[in-house]
Enzyme design. Structure first.
Site: not given
Length: 334
Positions: A134, A136
């Site tokens: 991922d 953020d």
């Protein structure tokens, strides 16, 4: 060729080379004799044309293998361990159908006083693996910029501004879904779409300022890349936005593929982003690791039936939330 359990292997044993691998000056200048053996593992499903129709498609071109090995053997290294790792990585990257490479490199006449043997051999196996990160809250600390941008978006839309905590709880969802949830409006609402477009403009103005890597991320991504893993990004952020941020942060050079919001129809926690990355890299879900800071990441990995789901506790969801979502373990740091 050995057919077994819907897979087969190709062996290329005891290939001989004169090369300049070693620590001693004479080894580096004059060189010596080496042997290299390979076992190439290929899924039967990928090699259907070769196994069932006598066609080259789906198997390995042995001449290409030999050329790649020859090029790597010509590059001097101090350690034969390094040579074995380089060969394995190059072959996995070059041949899409390879599942695993086993390499043996033998220094036939090692510089050991009184040595009486058949050489010294380094053995190395490299399996096709994928790490889906991922972005953020996992790679980069963007929460402050996201909160600032979402706050300004709601202010300009004339809506009640949500709390910082409420905004952070939606990080990881597609942007339009985040806006809709915070505004308590349907996702396809015209006002939601207008706010989403406004957010994208504002983020490039104010949201990217001060974005930083979390400690240890650069080193871990580098380690994964150098060890031969496919390093990829599965994000709900826009493709251009995440690519620019990765370049700005200096880690784009480690990344093989990006699957962003517009690259798939279904989004986290749907398995589609990971499934797409597995298709692009020809890595099995069982050989895939998902790393993320939210329950959406962990649930995506579980829905894709990946081998491991790793949570990080420096992001937007708590350790307990990540464990409850199915994380195999949660990291405090790299």
């Amino acid at each position: 060729m050995l057919i077994q359990d819907n897979a087969f292997t190709i062996s290329m044993p005891r290939m001989r080379f004169h090369a300049r691998h070693g620590v001693m000056p004479q080894e580096q200048q004059v060189g010596g004799e080496f042997m290299l053996s390979l076992v190439l593992h290929i899924d039967g499903r990928n090699a259907h044309h070769a196994l069932c129709h006598d066609e080259l498609e789906g198997t390995i071109n042995y001449a290409e293998v030999y050329d790649i090995v020859g090029r790597e053997m010509k590059q001097p290294s101090q350690l034969i361990e390094r040579v074995a790792a380089r060969v394995a990585r190059c072959l996995l990257r070059h041949f899409f159908t390879l599942r695993q490479v086993d390499v043996e490199v033998t220094k036939c006449v090692p510089p050991i006083p009184g040595f009486d043997g058949e050489g010294v051999t380094a053995r190395y196996s490299l399996r096709r693996q994928l790490v889906a990160w991922d972005f953020d809250g996992t790679i980069a600390d963007t929460s402050h910029g996201i909160v600032q941008t979402m706050t300004e978006t709601f202010r300009r839309m004339g809506w009640a501004v949500p709390s910082d905590e409420a905004i952070c709880s939606t990080i990881g969802l597609p942007l339009q879904a985040s806006v809709a949830q915070l505004a308590a409006l349907p996702c396809g609402n015209d006002e939601v779409q207008r706010a989403t477009a406004l957010y994208r403009v504002l983020f490039e103005q104010v949201g990217t300022v001060g974005v930083t890597l979390f400690p240890g991320v650069d080193e871990e991504m580098c380690r994964q890349h150098e060890s031969g893993m496919f390093v990829a990004i599965a994000t709900s952020r826009g493709h251009d936005s995440v690519r620019c941020l990765l370049e700005q942060l200096g880690v784009l050079r480690y990344v093989d593929y990006i699957v962003a919001c517009e690259d798939v129809i279904a989004h986290k926690p749907d398995p589609a982003p990971v499934e797409r990355l597995c298709e692009l890299t020809n890595v099995l879900p069982a050989d895939t690791t998902v790393i993320g800071d939210t329950t959406f990441d962990i649930e995506m990995g579980r829905n894709a039936r990946v081998g491991r789901c790793i949570g990080v506790e420096w992001g937007n969801h708590s350790r307990k939330m990540l464990i409850d979502a199915g994380a195999d373990f949660v990291l405090r740091n790299f």
